[in-house]
Design a protein around this motif. Structure first.
Motif, PDB file in Angstrom:
ATOM      1  N   LEU A 120       0.794  -1.201  -0.163  1.00 60.88           N
ATOM      2  CA  LEU A 120       0.256  -0.119  -0.151  1.00 60.88           C
ATOM      3  C   LEU A 120       0.920   1.202   0.297  1.00 60.88           C
ATOM      4  CD1 LEU A 120      -2.847  -1.089   3.118  1.00 60.88           C
ATOM      5  CD2 LEU A 120      -2.308  -1.461   0.972  1.00 60.88           C
ATOM      6  N   THR A 121       0.184   2.287  -0.354  1.00 61.12           N
ATOM      7  CA  THR A 121       1.264   3.108  -0.529  1.00 61.12           C
ATOM      8  C   THR A 121       0.631   3.819   1.182  1.00 61.12           C
ATOM      9  OG1 THR A 121      -1.277   5.136  -0.757  1.00 61.12           O
ATOM     10  CG2 THR A 121      -0.339   4.118  -2.410  1.00 61.12           C
ATOM     11  N   TYR A 122       2.159   5.553   1.618  1.00 56.71           N
ATOM     12  CA  TYR A 122       1.083   5.448   3.054  1.00 56.71           C
ATOM     13  C   TYR A 122      -0.040   6.501   3.032  1.00 56.71           C
ATOM     14  CZ  TYR A 122       2.924   8.186   6.898  1.00 56.71           C
ATOM     15  OH  TYR A 122       3.058   8.108   8.387  1.00 56.71           O
ATOM     16  N   THR A 123      -0.291   6.802   2.608  1.00 54.37           N
ATOM     17  CA  THR A 123      -2.045   7.237   2.643  1.00 54.37           C
ATOM     18  C   THR A 123      -3.155   6.168   2.936  1.00 54.37           C
ATOM     19  OG1 THR A 123      -1.185   9.662   1.545  1.00 54.37           O
ATOM     20  CG2 THR A 123      -4.083   8.989   1.955  1.00 54.37           C
ATOM     21  N   GLN A 124      -2.886   4.708   2.155  1.00 55.97           N
ATOM     22  CA  GLN A 124      -3.543   3.938   2.401  1.00 55.97           C
ATOM     23  C   GLN A 124      -2.937   2.956   3.366  1.00 55.97           C
ATOM     24  OE1 GLN A 124      -2.593   1.953  -0.919  1.00 55.97           O
ATOM     25  NE2 GLN A 124      -4.591   2.458  -2.214  1.00 55.97           N
ATOM     26  N   GLN A 125      -1.607   3.183   4.210  1.00 53.10           N
ATOM     27  CA  GLN A 125      -2.025   2.415   5.504  1.00 53.10           C
ATOM     28  C   GLN A 125      -1.737   2.284   6.613  1.00 53.10           C
ATOM     29  OE1 GLN A 125       2.531   2.484   4.825  1.00 53.10           O
ATOM     30  NE2 GLN A 125       3.002  -0.042   4.110  1.00 53.10           N
ATOM     31  N   VAL A 126      -2.323   4.776   6.458  1.00 46.73           N
ATOM     32  CA  VAL A 126      -2.666   5.589   7.571  1.00 46.73           C
ATOM     33  C   VAL A 126      -4.008   4.527   7.594  1.00 46.73           C
ATOM     34  CG1 VAL A 126      -3.985   7.264   8.202  1.00 46.73           C
ATOM     35  CG2 VAL A 126      -1.236   7.747   7.480  1.00 46.73           C
ATOM     36  N   THR A 127      -5.014   4.967   6.850  1.00 45.28           N
ATOM     37  CA  THR A 127      -6.511   3.710   7.128  1.00 45.28           C
ATOM     38  C   THR A 127      -6.238   2.714   7.469  1.00 45.28           C
ATOM     39  OG1 THR A 127      -6.886   5.571   5.522  1.00 45.28           O
ATOM     40  CG2 THR A 127      -8.312   3.926   5.704  1.00 45.28           C
ATOM     41  N   ARG A 128      -5.985   2.033   7.292  1.00 42.97           N
ATOM     42  CA  ARG A 128      -5.501   0.544   7.249  1.00 42.97           C
ATOM     43  C   ARG A 128      -4.857  -0.225   8.516  1.00 42.97           C
ATOM     44  NH1 ARG A 128      -9.276   0.847   4.695  1.00 42.97           N
ATOM     45  NH2 ARG A 128     -10.378   0.437   6.617  1.00 42.97           N
ATOM     46  N   GLY A 163       3.344  -1.240  17.643  1.00 40.18           N
ATOM     47  CA  GLY A 163       1.895  -1.961  16.782  1.00 40.18           C
ATOM     48  C   GLY A 163       1.361  -1.844  16.092  1.00 40.18           C
ATOM     49  N   ALA A 164       1.649  -1.626  14.986  1.00 38.35           N
ATOM     50  CA  ALA A 164       0.530  -1.547  13.929  1.00 38.35           C
ATOM     51  C   ALA A 164      -1.225  -1.264  14.409  1.00 38.35           C
ATOM     52  CB  ALA A 164       0.874  -2.116  12.403  1.00 38.35           C
ATOM     53  N   LEU A 165      -1.901  -2.169  14.440  1.00 37.78           N
ATOM     54  CA  LEU A 165      -2.780  -2.421  15.161  1.00 37.78           C
ATOM     55  C   LEU A 165      -3.225  -1.795  16.393  1.00 37.78           C
ATOM     56  CD1 LEU A 165      -3.996  -5.569  12.615  1.00 37.78           C
ATOM     57  CD2 LEU A 165      -4.271  -3.638  12.262  1.00 37.78           C
ATOM     58  N   GLU A 166      -2.015  -2.451  17.310  1.00 41.45           N
ATOM     59  CA  GLU A 166      -2.598  -2.490  18.481  1.00 41.45           C
ATOM     60  C   GLU A 166      -0.603  -1.850  19.036  1.00 41.45           C
ATOM     61  OE1 GLU A 166      -3.226  -2.328  22.327  1.00 41.45           O
ATOM     62  OE2 GLU A 166      -1.946  -3.751  21.903  1.00 41.45           O
ATOM     63  N   PRO A 167      -1.039  -0.682  19.923  1.00 40.15           N
ATOM     64  CA  PRO A 167       0.206   0.211  19.722  1.00 40.15           C
ATOM     65  C   PRO A 167       0.987  -1.024  21.050  1.00 40.15           C
ATOM     66  CG  PRO A 167      -2.120   1.207  20.663  1.00 40.15           C
ATOM     67  CD  PRO A 167      -2.600   0.327  20.687  1.00 40.15           C
ATOM     68  N   THR A 168       0.644  -1.149  21.696  1.00 38.35           N
ATOM     69  CA  THR A 168       0.936  -2.198  22.564  1.00 38.35           C
ATOM     70  C   THR A 168       1.419  -3.780  22.290  1.00 38.35           C
ATOM     71  OG1 THR A 168      -0.208  -2.669  24.481  1.00 38.35           O
ATOM     72  CG2 THR A 168       1.018  -0.966  24.675  1.00 38.35           C
ATOM     73  N   ASN A 169       0.490  -4.365  21.489  1.00 30.02           N
ATOM     74  CA  ASN A 169       0.702  -5.876  21.012  1.00 30.02           C
ATOM     75  C   ASN A 169      -0.005  -6.676  21.770  1.00 30.02           C
ATOM     76  OD1 ASN A 169       1.816  -5.429  17.812  1.00 30.02           O
ATOM     77  ND2 ASN A 169       3.798  -5.836  19.020  1.00 30.02           N
ATOM     78  N   GLN A 170      -1.257  -6.374  21.947  1.00 34.30           N
ATOM     79  CA  GLN A 170      -2.059  -7.304  23.236  1.00 34.30           C
ATOM     80  C   GLN A 170      -2.906  -7.590  22.477  1.00 34.30           C
ATOM     81  OE1 GLN A 170      -4.232  -5.633  26.858  1.00 34.30           O
ATOM     82  NE2 GLN A 170      -3.491  -3.523  25.584  1.00 34.30           N
ATOM     83  N   TYR A 171      -3.765  -9.007  22.785  1.00 35.14           N
ATOM     84  CA  TYR A 171      -4.370 -10.214  21.912  1.00 35.14           C
ATOM     85  C   TYR A 171      -2.844 -11.234  21.169  1.00 35.14           C
ATOM     86  CZ  TYR A 171      -7.532  -7.118  24.902  1.00 35.14           C
ATOM     87  OH  TYR A 171      -7.980  -6.556  25.796  1.00 35.14           O
ATOM     88  N   ARG A 172      -1.947 -11.128  21.575  1.00 38.70           N
ATOM     89  CA  ARG A 172      -1.316 -11.650  21.040  1.00 38.70           C
ATOM     90  C   ARG A 172      -1.047 -11.257  19.406  1.00 38.70           C
ATOM     91  NH1 ARG A 172      -1.846 -18.131  20.351  1.00 38.70           N
ATOM     92  NH2 ARG A 172       0.638 -17.952  20.304  1.00 38.70           N
ATOM     93  N   THR A 173      -1.454  -9.888  19.166  1.00 39.16           N
ATOM     94  CA  THR A 173      -1.418  -8.753  17.961  1.00 39.16           C
ATOM     95  C   THR A 173      -0.648  -8.759  17.637  1.00 39.16           C
ATOM     96  OG1 THR A 173      -3.614  -7.834  18.065  1.00 39.16           O
ATOM     97  CG2 THR A 173      -2.448  -6.624  16.362  1.00 39.16           C
ATOM     98  N   GLY A 174       0.325  -9.512  17.040  1.00 37.47           N
ATOM     99  CA  GLY A 174       2.480  -9.271  16.744  1.00 37.47           C
ATOM    100  C   GLY A 174       2.671  -8.850  15.717  1.00 37.47           C
ATOM    101  N   ILE A 175       2.046  -7.984  14.968  1.00 36.54           N
ATOM    102  CA  ILE A 175       2.334  -6.823  13.889  1.00 36.54           C
ATOM    103  C   ILE A 175       3.191  -5.855  13.833  1.00 36.54           C
ATOM    104  CG2 ILE A 175       1.562  -5.830  11.265  1.00 36.54           C
ATOM    105  CD1 ILE A 175      -1.014  -8.023  11.115  1.00 36.54           C
ATOM    106  N   ASP A 176       4.578  -5.174  13.363  1.00 36.33           N
ATOM    107  CA  ASP A 176       4.859  -4.581  13.855  1.00 36.33           C
ATOM    108  C   ASP A 176       5.328  -3.142  12.921  1.00 36.33           C
ATOM    109  OD1 ASP A 176       4.472  -4.603  16.610  1.00 36.33           O
ATOM    110  OD2 ASP A 176       6.589  -5.227  17.053  1.00 36.33           O
ATOM    111  N   VAL A 177       5.295  -2.191  13.112  1.00 39.59           N
ATOM    112  CA  VAL A 177       7.159  -0.978  12.069  1.00 39.59           C
ATOM    113  C   VAL A 177       7.749  -0.903  12.600  1.00 39.59           C
ATOM    114  CG1 VAL A 177       7.370   1.096  11.922  1.00 39.59           C
ATOM    115  CG2 VAL A 177       4.911   0.592  12.406  1.00 39.59           C
ATOM    116  N   GLN A 178       8.558  -1.970  11.075  1.00 35.51           N
ATOM    117  CA  GLN A 178       9.721  -2.780  10.642  1.00 35.51           C
ATOM    118  C   GLN A 178      10.511  -1.297  10.788  1.00 35.51           C
ATOM    119  OE1 GLN A 178      10.676  -6.493   8.371  1.00 35.51           O
ATOM    120  NE2 GLN A 178      12.656  -6.138   8.961  1.00 35.51           N
TER     121      GLN A 178
END
Length: 517
Positions: A246-254, A266-281
């Motif tokens: 995605l573009t930067y603008t699209q990433q903001v929305t998603r 954390g991309a979806l949950e800032p502290t990665n609760q609930y096993r949400t493990g997607i991070d900004v690399q």
């Protein structure tokens, strides 16, 4: 359920251009050895494909398949969707290719009805690991105004799907499930046909359930016609692959956190609760350069490891995230009637049944081995009766790896695997299925249109007939989640089907569908 190749820059010459990269693991479906071959104005996208636990035939005449689609990148750095040709594809004799047209059933046309992707499956009955080498998808570059020498990278994606054959089925079970459909036999693909008479599987027979309002369109996907549904819920690696095109603008929305947040956020949950493990690399640059995302469940700053939760079902997403992902893939949302058929098939319903066909539900509390790894499994308390990640059975406060119950050595069949009639996994528990409902006018206006592989500049889906990404009106909840009451996992429980759920939730998951070719 997506697997991808990390792209290399293509050299600016005619001939064989190799994307020499290591394929990433995503629940055992693998794309490898991707090359792009220039062929006098056309291109051949060549790759190898394999996945485990494949089948065709058996007790139920159906099969699994890989939904395969292609993205390419131009010098401006933006990823685009490749529309492949309707002919000219090459696949080894053990496999076959079925076209995934934007509008199945209509004549292919490079502009008005392109081939968004293809289904690749077994050409004969069989089970086990399925591997094909040297698949070639023919791509007419000029149809999309693309010059071979301008292509800087190509990615091939694959998602495991399950074929649900055409046929009548029961909507509702006749049990005591909350706000369930009145038992009706859905015996026609014409979704506007009023129920009447007596159906072979119980109740009246027609194109929609007794007591409901007819859909707006006769082609509303009511489950009678054949369709494909994702074998598993979307994984965290699947969402990572999506974000990274995605573009930067699209990433903001998603995402929840800005793409220019610090590495490790954390991309979806800032502290990665609930096993949400997607991070900004790699942080993005506002409005210009998109972020690079990766799974990092263990939080050790080494991204994309086998222990980083790649195959855990992806929660903390919204209806907008779900529909954007499905549009990007060339899939569409599943309807609640298709959900019930995927669960119970074409046999007589069992009152108050769960998706595995019985009323049994384990009350054991599972413990895990290899937690977060691609082979995460149930260490103790695997049930000989049935298995599902729900509040009482799993004792879990987060989703589990997709397919975890079927992979256990104690698995003896559908109930212990927690599988639907045709082989879709985790239809009950783990994460909610977001389905298009027949309960509201917005849901009834759904036409079954498919995604075209592209998104609006904002990052929203651009399919007009889908329930709006910003409101969630018309998109209900079915099947329960890891943190819900046990009864919500019943096939016909519709307690949450008419609500408006627009925001992100740790219990929301994504499973897409596609009308069969």
């Amino acid at each position: 359920m997506i697997d991808f190749l990390r792209p290399f820059v293509l050299p600016a010459f005619t001939g064989l251009a190799l994307l020499a990269a290591t394929s990433a693991h995503a629940n055992n479906i693998q794309i490898a050895n991707t090359t792009l071959i220039n062929n006098a104005g056309n291109a051949k996208v060549q790759f190898d494909l394999s996945w485990e636990n494949s089948w065709r035939g058996g007790g139920v005449i159906n099969w699994d398949a890989a939904w395969v689609f292609v993205k390419y990148r131009l010098p401006n750095g933006q990823w685009q969707h490749a529309y492949v040709n309707s002919t000219g594809h090459i696949v080894p004799a053990a496999g076959q290719v079925d076209l995934g047209l934007l509008t199945p059933g209509s004549a292919p046309n490079a502009v008005s009805n392109p081939v968004v992707g293809v289904f690749i499956r077994r050409s004969a009955a069989g089970t086990g690991t399925f591997s094909l080498t040297g698949i070639q998808l023919d791509w007419n570059l000029s149809d999309q105004g693309v010059n071979y020498n301008d292509i800087s990278a190509v990615q091939v994606f694959a998602i495991e799907m399950v074929y649900v054959p055409q046929g009548a089925f029961a909507a509702g079970s006749g049990g005591t499930e909350q706000t369930a459909f009145t038992l009706t036999t859905i015996n026609t693909a014409t979704a506007t046909t009023p129920p009447s008479g007596t159906g072979l599987l119980g109740g009246q027979a027609g194109g929609y359930p007794t007591g409901q309002t007819a859909p707006t369109s006769a082609s509303w996907p009511n489950g009678f016609n054949a369709y494909y549904a994702m074998k598993y819920e979307m994984t965290q690696q699947g969402y990572v692959d999506f974000l990274n095109t995605l573009t930067y603008t699209q990433q903001v929305t998603r995402t929840t956190m800005a793409p220019n947040s610090a590495a490790g956020t954390g991309a979806l949950e800032p502290t990665n609760q609930y096993r949400t493990g997607i991070d900004v690399q790699t942080p993005g640059i506002a409005s210009t350069t998109p972020a690079v995302y990766a799974c990092n469940l263990n939080g050790n700053a080494v991204y994309g490891e086998s222990t980083d939760g790649k195959d855990i079902a992806c929660g903390m997403i919204s209806w907008g995230d779900i529909t954007a992902y499905l549009d990007w893939c060339g899939l569409r949302p599943l309807t609640e009637l298709e959900f019930e058929k995927a669960c119970r098939g074409t046999i007589l319903p069992v009152a108050n049944e769960f998706p595995w066909g019985t009323t049994d539900l384990s009350s054991n509390v599972y413990t895990l081995n290899n937690a977060g790894a691609t082979n995460e499994g149930i260490a103790t308390n695997y049930s000989a009766l049935s298995n599902s990640a729900n509040n009482s059975a799993a004792g879990s406060i987060s989703p589990l790896r997709v397919g975890i119950f079927a992979a256990n050595g104690g698995n003896t069949g559908r109930a212990t695997a927690g599988a639907g009639y045709y082989g879709n996994m985790e239809l009950g528990g783990n994460l909610w299925e977001r389905t298009v409902t027949i309960e509201t006018a917005t849901g009834r206006a759904f036409t079954g249109a498919h995604g075209n592989g592209t998104l609006a500049a904002t990052g929203d889906p651009d399919v007009a007939s889908w329930p709006a990404p910003t409101t969630g009106d018309g998109a209900g909840l079915r099947g329960g989640a890891f943190n819900t009451q046990t009864i919500r996992a019943q096939v016909s429980n519709r307690f949450d089907t008419a609500g408006t759920y627009s925001g992100r939730s740790n219990g929301f998951g994504c499973r897409g569908a596609r009308s069969a070719p």
